[in-house]
Write an enzyme that holds these catalytic residues in place. Structure first.
Site, PDB file in Angstrom:
ATOM      1  N   CYS A  99       0.824  -1.190   0.000  1.00 37.03           N
ATOM      2  CA  CYS A  99       0.000   0.000   0.000  1.00 37.03           C
ATOM      3  C   CYS A  99       0.866   1.250   0.000  1.00 37.03           C
ATOM      4  O   CYS A  99       2.088   1.181  -0.046  1.00 37.03           O
ATOM      5  CB  CYS A  99      -0.916   0.006   1.225  1.00 37.03           C
ATOM      6  SG  CYS A  99      -1.881  -1.501   1.413  1.00 37.03           S
TER       7      CYS A  99
ATOM      8  N   LEU B  12      -3.582  -1.755  -1.818  1.00 36.19           N
ATOM      9  CA  LEU B  12      -3.473  -2.824  -2.808  1.00 36.19           C
ATOM     10  C   LEU B  12      -3.832  -4.103  -2.069  1.00 36.19           C
ATOM     11  O   LEU B  12      -3.086  -4.559  -1.202  1.00 36.19           O
ATOM     12  CB  LEU B  12      -2.060  -2.903  -3.384  1.00 36.19           C
ATOM     13  CG  LEU B  12      -1.802  -4.017  -4.412  1.00 36.19           C
ATOM     14  CD1 LEU B  12      -2.647  -3.821  -5.651  1.00 36.19           C
ATOM     15  CD2 LEU B  12      -0.321  -4.077  -4.777  1.00 36.19           C
TER      16      LEU B  12
ATOM     17  N   ILE C 127      -4.136  -7.683  -0.859  1.00 38.42           N
ATOM     18  CA  ILE C 127      -3.344  -8.906  -0.997  1.00 38.42           C
ATOM     19  C   ILE C 127      -3.875 -10.004  -0.075  1.00 38.42           C
ATOM     20  O   ILE C 127      -4.051 -11.151  -0.481  1.00 38.42           O
ATOM     21  CB  ILE C 127      -1.854  -8.639  -0.681  1.00 38.42           C
ATOM     22  CG1 ILE C 127      -1.292  -7.547  -1.605  1.00 38.42           C
ATOM     23  CG2 ILE C 127      -1.047  -9.932  -0.794  1.00 38.42           C
ATOM     24  CD1 ILE C 127      -1.228  -7.916  -3.068  1.00 38.42           C
ATOM     25  N   ILE C 128      -4.109  -9.660   1.186  1.00 41.67           N
ATOM     26  CA  ILE C 128      -4.596 -10.605   2.194  1.00 41.67           C
ATOM     27  C   ILE C 128      -5.870 -10.030   2.812  1.00 41.67           C
ATOM     28  O   ILE C 128      -5.951  -8.820   3.063  1.00 41.67           O
ATOM     29  CB  ILE C 128      -3.528 -10.857   3.278  1.00 41.67           C
ATOM     30  CG1 ILE C 128      -2.349 -11.640   2.674  1.00 41.67           C
ATOM     31  CG2 ILE C 128      -4.103 -11.625   4.461  1.00 41.67           C
ATOM     32  CD1 ILE C 128      -1.185 -11.820   3.605  1.00 41.67           C
TER      33      ILE C 128
ATOM     34  N   GLY D 126       2.868  -2.931   3.608  1.00 42.04           N
ATOM     35  CA  GLY D 126       3.745  -4.094   3.658  1.00 42.04           C
ATOM     36  C   GLY D 126       2.986  -5.379   3.923  1.00 42.04           C
ATOM     37  O   GLY D 126       1.780  -5.461   3.724  1.00 42.04           O
TER      38      GLY D 126
ATOM     39  N   SER E 279      11.062 -12.267  -5.694  1.00 42.92           N
ATOM     40  CA  SER E 279      12.308 -11.938  -6.383  1.00 42.92           C
ATOM     41  C   SER E 279      13.480 -12.646  -5.717  1.00 42.92           C
ATOM     42  O   SER E 279      13.340 -13.220  -4.637  1.00 42.92           O
ATOM     43  CB  SER E 279      12.546 -10.424  -6.373  1.00 42.92           C
ATOM     44  OG  SER E 279      13.122 -10.019  -5.145  1.00 42.92           O
TER      45      SER E 279
END
EC number: 6.3.5.4
Length: 632
Positions: free
Chosen positions: A2, A51, A53-54, A76, A363
């Site tokens: 975020c 954003l 995600i969870i 995060g 990554s």
């Protein structure tokens, strides 16, 4: 993943204008296109872009604790939030959501600032405690997630995930810090101990700050550090097994998501190792993404395809033109501060490709820093040993003058480029590593500056903060100090900044499993023989992965993303290079000798020298200053 922003009045408690917080938050829309929120009360305001995600539907922010005692905005992921949740429930906490944000609130209420020691993740967050009226700002161990802050003229402190969030505040001064220009020209980025703008700070990695009404902005406090002071005494097979355990733990913990997840795959050791372990853990094919180039010497897609075939991944590859120079204005806007790591261009391209298929991508970043994978680290270790065998008088009186006289042979094959090695051997080990890490040497920078700008800098040299850091490192030898510098200076300022900005620009969450803190703490205890063997770095990692990966992946020379900057600046960007010497933007600053800049550009374009890195820095500096609209 975020974007966060906010305002806190350290002095007299004043109302916070929600429209200012909203404007700061809106400037971070790309970091969180799925939702937004603003909360204000007397003396404090918090803003958030999400954003998801969870717990996609259940964890909007700003989030209040169930008892109303605390409010948080968080950027995060906390990878161990489920384990923490169970622990906190045993302590009496109750939860209304299924996500990790509420776990931080409960952890704060249980442990206060010590809650950070319990968090395994990447994060930057702001938590307001209503009872104490304190604002708690914190950043993760390695600085994966950024946090900028500035004390403003009205007595408030403003903070945001990116500088552009602060720039949306009308009281922010837009005056360049001359020391940041010296830093930038030395390193190719503005390190975390400074910002391009005066009065703007970055909360250092592994630090927190506790702000209180009636007091000024406090100094950050360190809550975590990495130590190289101890050595693992086990045998190689035992260390391999322990390393594999930490690798699996780091990868598996970062595969938790309620959205599509995949991985970047370059075909190098690090990303291939991550994909191999993801494939071992996942019952479904792993989604992998690779970028190739239309220049054979810069293209690694055949290696990525080999790894993808080996593990049966759902592989996506795209070849892009090496002629990407038309994107540099967009790139300058992503970073706000000048940023001259040219690998940001292909990193952005692979993030764009990944975002077409997933929302989260793992990554391979962090392994080179933690396990001595850079060539410069290997050379530094050998140089340190050679230096210890030479009398100081020989180094100072013979090698030093010889290095200063030796021509800077950028055009020659690498074995014939002795100038940097001679100068490094002539000095002390830490000074040699600072020279190896710098993009522009101090003696070159000195020739660029005008007399007035040199007076502004005084006796400041960009290498000094790095040398101070290395001198205080909890380390046993030169290689330890070099790795410590990479983890604490180079990685947050360059590598993690590059990945954060390019991934967030396309609303993609990038995760770094090889930066699991338990893995890095284990790697810091490895004896030299497990890190370096001959000219091979990351030796233990390569041995541990032999059961998964073929030798041509494990032991081929490290390549990395290559961007043909030198050719661009002699071809399609030759006009930009020439214009540096007559740039109105740079001329207004009064920082440089214009005639010197013209000479550098002419020599490069004519092929008499390779000044591509310096010219690229100057081009990106000019574009960043234009984007920022700053006063010098």
């Amino acid at each position: 993943m975020c974007g966060i922003a906010g305002i806190y009045h350290c002095g007299t408690i004043k109302p916070v204008d929600s429209r200012r917080v909203e404007a700061m938050t809106d400037a971070l829309h790309h970091r969180g296109p799925d939702g937004s929120g603003v909360w204000v009360e007397a003396g404090v305001g918090l803003g958030h872009r999400r954003l998801s995600i969870i717990d996609i539907a259940g964890s909007p922010q700003p989030m209040h604790s169930p008892d109303g005692r605390a409010t948080i905005v968080f950027n995060g992921e906390i990878y161990n939030f489920r384990e923490l949740r169970r622990q906190l429930e045993q302590l009496g906490a109750s939860f209304r959501t299924d996500g990790d944000t509420e776990v931080i609130l409960a952890a704060w209420q249980a442990w206060g600032p010590d809650c950070l020691q319990h968090l395994d993740g990447m994060f930057a967050f702001a938590l307001y405690d209503h009872a104490s009226r304190q604002l708690f700002l914190a950043r993760d161990r390695f600085g994966v997630k950024p946090l900028f802050l500035s004390e403003l003229s009205d007595g408030s402190v403003a903070f945001a995930s990116e500088l552009k969030g602060l720039l949306a505040h009308p009281l922010l001064r837009r005056e360049v810090d001359p020391l940041a220009v010296e830093d930038y020209l030395a390193w190719g980025y503005v390190p975390d101990h400074r910002s391009i703008l005066k009065g703007v700070h970055k909360l250092p990695a592994g630090h927190f700050m506790l702000l209180e009404h009636g007091k000024g902005m406090p100094q950050p406090k360190q809550w975590w550090d990495i130590s190289f002071a101890e050595r693992h005494s086990g045998r190689m097979p035992e260390m391999e097994a322990e390393l594999l355990h930490h690798l699996r733990e780091g990868v598996e913990s970062r595969m938790v998501a309620d959205v599509p997840l995949g991985a970047f795959l370059s075909g190098g050791v690090d990303s291939s190792s991550v994909v191999a372990l993801m494939s071992e853990i996942s019952p479904d094919p792993v989604t992998t993404c690779s970028i190739g180039f239309d220049v054979a010497s810069a293209d690694e897609t055949s290696y990525a395809a080999q790894v993808a075939l080996r593990f049966g991944t759902n592989h996506h590859a795209r070849t892009v033109s090496s002629d990407q120079f038309d994107a540099i204005d967009t790139l300058a806007g992503m970073f706000d501060e000048p940023f001259a790591d040219a690998s940001a261009l292909p990193t952005w391209r692979v993030c764009q490709l990944a975002r077409e298929h997933v929302t989260v991508a793992l990554s391979g970043d962090g392994a080179d820093e933690a396990m001595a994978g850079y060539r410069r680290q290997v050379f530094h270790a050998h140089e340190a040993r050679a230096r210890s065998l030479m009398p100081r008088l020989l180094r100072e009186k013979v090698l030093g003058p010889l290095g200063r006289m030796y021509p800077k042979a950028d055009w020659a094959p690498r074995p014939l480029r002795f100038k940097t090695t001679l100068l490094s051997l002539a000095g002390e080990a830490d000074e040699g590593y600072a020279r190896a890490l710098a993009t522009t040497a101090p003696e070159v920078r000195a020739t660029l500056y005008s007399q007035d700008f040199a007076r502004q800098l005084g006796d400041y040299h960009a290498e000094r903060p790095l040398l101070d850091l290395m001198g205080k490192a909890p380390a046993r030898d030169a290689l330890d100090r070099a790795q410590y510098a990479d983890l604490k200076f180079w990685m947050p300022g360059d590598i993690l900044t590059k990945v954060d900005r390019t991934s967030m620009a396309v609303s993609l969450e990038a995760r770094e499993p090889l930066l699991d803190h338990r893995l890095v703490e284990f790697a810091a205890r490895l004896p030299r023989r497990a890190r370096i063997k001959g000219t091979q770095g990351k030796y233990l990692l390569k041995k541990a992965m032999e059961r998964y990966l073929p030798d041509d992946i494990l032991f081929r020379p490290k390549q990395g993303f290559v961007t043909p900057i030198a050719e661009w600046l002699r071809g399609p960007l030759a006009g930009d290079a020439r214009a540096i010497g007559t740039s109105a933007t740079l001329a207004r600053t009064g920082w440089f000798e214009s005639s010197r800049l013209r000479d550098i550009a002419d020599a490069h374009i004519a092929g008499r020298a390779d000044h591509s890195r310096l010219l690229w820095q100057l081009v990106m500096l000019e574009k960043s200053l234009t984007k920022l609209g700053v006063n010098s």
